[in-house]
Structure formats: C-alpha cells, structure tokens
Design a protein around this motif. Structure first.
Motif, PDB file in Angstrom:
ATOM      1  N   ILE A   1      -3.613   5.325 -14.483  1.00 14.36           N
ATOM      2  CA  ILE A   1      -3.143   6.448 -15.301  1.00 14.36           C
ATOM      3  C   ILE A   1      -1.617   6.526 -15.194  1.00 14.36           C
ATOM      4  O   ILE A   1      -1.077   6.686 -14.094  1.00 14.36           O
ATOM      5  CB  ILE A   1      -3.788   7.769 -14.823  1.00 14.36           C
ATOM      6  N   ASP A   2      -0.926   6.428 -16.350  1.00 10.52           N
ATOM      7  CA  ASP A   2       0.541   6.369 -16.316  1.00 10.52           C
ATOM      8  C   ASP A   2       1.153   6.846 -17.630  1.00 10.52           C
ATOM      9  O   ASP A   2       2.242   6.412 -17.997  1.00 10.52           O
ATOM     10  CB  ASP A   2       0.975   4.918 -16.001  1.00 10.52           C
ATOM     11  N   ALA A   3       0.466   7.735 -18.376  1.00  8.19           N
ATOM     12  CA  ALA A   3       1.034   8.229 -19.645  1.00  8.19           C
ATOM     13  C   ALA A   3       1.586   9.642 -19.430  1.00  8.19           C
ATOM     14  O   ALA A   3       2.094   9.943 -18.348  1.00  8.19           O
ATOM     15  CB  ALA A   3      -0.028   8.181 -20.741  1.00  8.19           C
TER      16      ALA A   3
ATOM     17  N   PRO B   1       3.306   5.911  -0.710  1.00 10.03           N
ATOM     18  CA  PRO B   1       4.659   6.305  -1.137  1.00 10.03           C
ATOM     19  C   PRO B   1       5.490   5.137  -1.664  1.00 10.03           C
ATOM     20  O   PRO B   1       6.610   4.937  -1.244  1.00 10.03           O
ATOM     21  CB  PRO B   1       5.256   6.906   0.135  1.00 10.03           C
ATOM     22  N   VAL B   2       4.932   4.404  -2.615  1.00  9.41           N
ATOM     23  CA  VAL B   2       5.685   3.340  -3.273  1.00  9.41           C
ATOM     24  C   VAL B   2       6.353   3.953  -4.502  1.00  9.41           C
ATOM     25  O   VAL B   2       5.739   4.752  -5.209  1.00  9.41           O
ATOM     26  CB  VAL B   2       4.751   2.145  -3.631  1.00  9.41           C
ATOM     27  N   ARG B   3       7.629   3.645  -4.725  1.00  7.18           N
ATOM     28  CA  ARG B   3       8.390   4.153  -5.870  1.00  7.18           C
ATOM     29  C   ARG B   3       8.198   5.675  -5.992  1.00  7.18           C
ATOM     30  O   ARG B   3       8.579   6.390  -5.095  1.00  7.18           O
ATOM     31  CB  ARG B   3       7.989   3.388  -7.147  1.00  7.18           C
ATOM     32  N   ASP B   4       7.570   6.169  -7.083  1.00  9.38           N
ATOM     33  CA  ASP B   4       7.437   7.606  -7.320  1.00  9.38           C
ATOM     34  C   ASP B   4       6.064   8.125  -6.884  1.00  9.38           C
ATOM     35  O   ASP B   4       5.636   9.168  -7.338  1.00  9.38           O
ATOM     36  CB  ASP B   4       7.674   7.876  -8.808  1.00  9.38           C
ATOM     37  N   GLY B   5       5.405   7.386  -5.988  1.00 10.15           N
ATOM     38  CA  GLY B   5       4.093   7.807  -5.502  1.00 10.15           C
ATOM     39  C   GLY B   5       2.971   7.241  -6.348  1.00 10.15           C
ATOM     40  O   GLY B   5       2.937   7.452  -7.565  1.00 10.15           O
ATOM     41  N   LEU B   6       2.070   6.502  -5.707  1.00  9.51           N
ATOM     42  CA  LEU B   6       0.903   5.939  -6.393  1.00  9.51           C
ATOM     43  C   LEU B   6      -0.348   6.485  -5.712  1.00  9.51           C
ATOM     44  O   LEU B   6      -0.551   6.256  -4.519  1.00  9.51           O
ATOM     45  CB  LEU B   6       0.923   4.405  -6.294  1.00  9.51           C
ATOM     46  N   SER B   7      -1.169   7.216  -6.470  1.00  8.70           N
ATOM     47  CA  SER B   7      -2.438   7.676  -5.898  1.00  8.70           C
ATOM     48  C   SER B   7      -3.460   6.559  -6.033  1.00  8.70           C
ATOM     49  O   SER B   7      -3.487   5.829  -7.024  1.00  8.70           O
ATOM     50  CB  SER B   7      -2.934   8.948  -6.583  1.00  8.70           C
ATOM     51  N   ILE B   8      -4.279   6.446  -4.995  1.00  6.23           N
ATOM     52  CA  ILE B   8      -5.347   5.436  -4.969  1.00  6.23           C
ATOM     53  C   ILE B   8      -6.640   6.167  -4.626  1.00  6.23           C
ATOM     54  O   ILE B   8      -6.712   6.844  -3.603  1.00  6.23           O
ATOM     55  CB  ILE B   8      -5.063   4.354  -3.908  1.00  6.23           C
ATOM     56  N   SER B   9      -7.640   6.041  -5.485  1.00  5.78           N
ATOM     57  CA  SER B   9      -8.915   6.728  -5.265  1.00  5.78           C
ATOM     58  C   SER B   9     -10.071   5.795  -5.549  1.00  5.78           C
ATOM     59  O   SER B   9     -10.026   5.010  -6.494  1.00  5.78           O
ATOM     60  CB  SER B   9      -9.063   7.924  -6.215  1.00  5.78           C
ATOM     61  N   GLN B  10     -11.102   5.954  -4.763  1.00  6.05           N
ATOM     62  CA  GLN B  10     -12.375   5.325  -5.106  1.00  6.05           C
ATOM     63  C   GLN B  10     -13.312   6.406  -5.614  1.00  6.05           C
ATOM     64  O   GLN B  10     -13.374   7.499  -5.023  1.00  6.05           O
ATOM     65  CB  GLN B  10     -12.979   4.623  -3.900  1.00  6.05           C
TER      66      GLN B  10
ATOM     67  N   GLU C   1       5.585  -2.370  -6.948  1.00  5.74           N
ATOM     68  CA  GLU C   1       4.398  -1.575  -7.300  1.00  5.74           C
ATOM     69  C   GLU C   1       3.438  -2.400  -8.152  1.00  5.74           C
ATOM     70  O   GLU C   1       2.220  -2.296  -8.007  1.00  5.74           O
ATOM     71  CB  GLU C   1       4.812  -0.287  -8.035  1.00  5.74           C
ATOM     72  N   GLY C   2       3.987  -3.227  -9.038  1.00  3.54           N
ATOM     73  CA  GLY C   2       3.145  -4.109  -9.859  1.00  3.54           C
ATOM     74  C   GLY C   2       2.308  -5.028  -8.986  1.00  3.54           C
ATOM     75  O   GLY C   2       1.114  -5.244  -9.237  1.00  3.54           O
ATOM     76  N   ARG C   3       2.947  -5.566  -7.952  1.00  2.00           N
ATOM     77  CA  ARG C   3       2.225  -6.446  -7.025  1.00  2.00           C
ATOM     78  C   ARG C   3       1.091  -5.685  -6.335  1.00  2.00           C
ATOM     79  O   ARG C   3      -0.006  -6.220  -6.133  1.00  2.00           O
ATOM     80  CB  ARG C   3       3.214  -6.989  -5.989  1.00  2.00           C
ATOM     81  N   LEU C   4       1.347  -4.436  -5.974  1.00  4.82           N
ATOM     82  CA  LEU C   4       0.310  -3.617  -5.341  1.00  4.82           C
ATOM     83  C   LEU C   4      -0.844  -3.367  -6.316  1.00  4.82           C
ATOM     84  O   LEU C   4      -2.022  -3.446  -5.928  1.00  4.82           O
ATOM     85  CB  LEU C   4       0.916  -2.298  -4.848  1.00  4.82           C
ATOM     86  N   LEU C   5      -0.531  -3.089  -7.580  1.00  7.21           N
ATOM     87  CA  LEU C   5      -1.590  -2.904  -8.586  1.00  7.21           C
ATOM     88  C   LEU C   5      -2.432  -4.172  -8.703  1.00  7.21           C
ATOM     89  O   LEU C   5      -3.672  -4.119  -8.743  1.00  7.21           O
ATOM     90  CB  LEU C   5      -0.982  -2.566  -9.956  1.00  7.21           C
TER      91      LEU C   5
ATOM     92  N   VAL D   1       2.888  10.353  -8.906  1.00  9.31           N
ATOM     93  CA  VAL D   1       2.266  11.562  -8.356  1.00  9.31           C
ATOM     94  C   VAL D   1       3.210  12.348  -7.424  1.00  9.31           C
ATOM     95  O   VAL D   1       2.860  13.450  -7.011  1.00  9.31           O
ATOM     96  CB  VAL D   1       0.917  11.250  -7.661  1.00  9.31           C
ATOM     97  N   PHE D   2       4.396  11.803  -7.126  1.00  9.42           N
ATOM     98  CA  PHE D   2       5.430  12.593  -6.425  1.00  9.42           C
ATOM     99  C   PHE D   2       6.342  13.317  -7.422  1.00  9.42           C
ATOM    100  O   PHE D   2       6.976  14.303  -7.085  1.00  9.42           O
ATOM    101  CB  PHE D   2       6.302  11.700  -5.527  1.00  9.42           C
ATOM    102  N   TRP D   3       6.423  12.766  -8.632  1.00 10.11           N
ATOM    103  CA  TRP D   3       7.262  13.323  -9.694  1.00 10.11           C
ATOM    104  C   TRP D   3       8.680  13.606  -9.155  1.00 10.11           C
ATOM    105  O   TRP D   3       9.186  14.717  -9.283  1.00 10.11           O
ATOM    106  CB  TRP D   3       6.607  14.543 -10.310  1.00 10.11           C
TER     107      TRP D   3
END
Ligand code: SAH
Ligand code: DHB
Ligand code: MG
Length: 219
Positions: free
Chosen positions: A139-141, A206-215, A46-50, A168-170
């Motif tokens: 956002i990750d807090a 759907p990487v790890r626990d779900g990563l939302s991506i928005s523009q 996921e870090g690589r994707l970020l 975002v899948f929690w």
C-alpha cells in the motif's frame, strides 16, 4: 564509539552492498526527473527489502496500490517466480504510461500489470471480477485512503499473506498530536489497526519513512 559512522553512511553501505540499481532502475529515476514526476519512490534499500519479503513469503500474485513510475513494482516483480504477477493501481495516466514502458524495458512486461483508475474503483472491480486471491499487497497511494485500502486487503489477500504499508511514520508527523490533517489521522488509524486488530501480526521497520509489515493471520 566517538567516530561511529552515522546512519546515512551505514545506509549507503547497505545500499551499495545489497541494493545496487541495474541500468533500467537508474534510467527510470532519470526519466522521472526529466518528466518532473514526484520523486517519492521507495529507496533502493527499501526496494530490496520489498523484494526479499515477497520472496520469503513465497508470493506469486502481488497487489500494489500506487504505481508512480513502477520503481517499487520492478523491485517486487524481481522477488517473484517467472510466472508471477504484480497488479499495480495508478490514477495518473502519465505515471501509468511510464511504469508500463519501464516494466517492458526491465523484461517484466508480462509480470507487471498496470491498471489505470482510482484505486478504490480498481479494487472494487477486482473484487467483483472474482480474481484469484493475492499473496501480498504493498500500500503506497494516497494516505487518506489507507484505512479503506486495508479493508480491501483483508478481502483480497489470502490468510497467511503479507500486507506492507509505506510511509507509516509520515516524516514523524504520526507522533505530532497537533497534526490532525486527514493524511496523518488516516495513517495513525492504519497503524493502530495493524497493532490491535487480532487479524494482523505486524511491526514497523524503520526503513526510510517507515514500512509496516503484517501477516494476515489464519482464522
Ligand atoms: N510505489 C511507488 C510510489 C507511489 S507514489 C514507488 O515506490 O515506486 C503514489 C502514487 O499513487 C502516485 O503515482 C499517485 O499518482 C498515485 N495515487 C494517488 N492517489 C491514488 C488513487 N486514489 N488511486 C490510485 N493511485 C493513486
Ligand atoms: C509522499 C508519498 C509517498 O508515498 C512517499 O513514499 C513519500 C512522500 C508524499 O505524498 O509526500
Ligand atoms: Mg511511499
């Protein structure tokens, strides 16, 4: 195919190929374990994707909400130009100290700027100080405040910029209608707004626990 590799094996393949850790990231995870910090940082994959997403977006200034030991901040900083900036917000003094230490050890001390305090207070301070707009925000807090963080990003991230949301899948609780806890409800609202507010163009990877991506769309 009966003997297709399972998704864990394929994730290991991707991580080994594209997201091997350097010694600083490995040492950071070891230090977090030694200090008994929660080990809830993003995965290397996921870090690589970020890193790739911030690089693709051409970001120079990135806001991160929720630093922990700085693991994701280091991945993000490595996707920025040499004069880039990651402003990262953390409420826990111990976490912030580890993050500042490892940012320095990763030679990113001038790029990663850890700010101690409740993120909502830090965001208000950033807004009132009239700091330059951010190109991206991760956002990750605390999950309860994701909708409030989203409101801030709309004011602090430039049009065309990138908003990323972790967890975002929690762990699938997002789909459990009987789960009405504050965190799950807030994450549901967050995802709903990303989907339906015309100011966002979004999806979830759907990487790890779900990563939302928005523009953030141009007005
Ligand atoms: N992004 C990090 C993980 C963050 S874990 C990584 O992937 O490496 C969530 C962090 O948010 C924790 O360190 C926690 O202390 C912090 N946090 C929780 N509530 C917060 C708040 N209200 N303001 C700022 N930080 C908060
Ligand atoms: C939790 C928080 C996170 O940000 C994460 O990536 C994983 C777990 C948690 O609070 O349980
Ligand atoms: Mg997370």
């Amino acid at each position: 195919m009966d003997d297709a590799p399972n998704s864990d094996t394929l994730e290991e393949y991707v991580t080994a190929l594209f997201a091997p850790e350097d010694p600083v990231l490995t040492a950071l995870r070891e230090e977090m374990r030694r200090l008994e910090m929660p080990e809830i940082q993003v995965s290397a994959e996921e870090g690589r994707l970020l890193q790739l997403l911030v690089s693709l977006s051409g970001a120079r200034r990135v806001l991160e909400i929720g630093t922990l030991g700085g693991y994701s901040a280091i991945w993000i900083a490595r996707g920025l130009p040499a004069d880039g900036r990651v402003v990262t917000l953390e409420i826990d003094e111990r976490h912030a100290a580890v993050a500042s230490d490892f940012a320095r050890r990763a030679q990113l001390g001038d790029i990663i700027d850890v700010r101690l305090g409740h993120a909502l207070d830090s965001l208000r301070a950033i807004e009132n100080a009239g700091e330059p707009p951010f190109d991206a925000c991760f956002i990750d807090a605390d999950k309860e405040n994701y909708p409030a963080y989203l409101d801030f990003t709309l004011r602090l991230v430039r049009p065309g910029g990138l908003i990323l949301g972790d967890n975002v899948f929690w762990s699938g609780r997002i789909l459990d209608e009987d789960d009405t806890t504050a965190a799950t409800t807030a994450l549901r609202e967050f995802n709903h707004r990303l989907a339906h507010d015309p100011r966002f163009l979004s999806t979830i990877v759907p990487v790890r626990d779900g990563l939302s991506i928005s523009q953030v769309r141009h007005p």
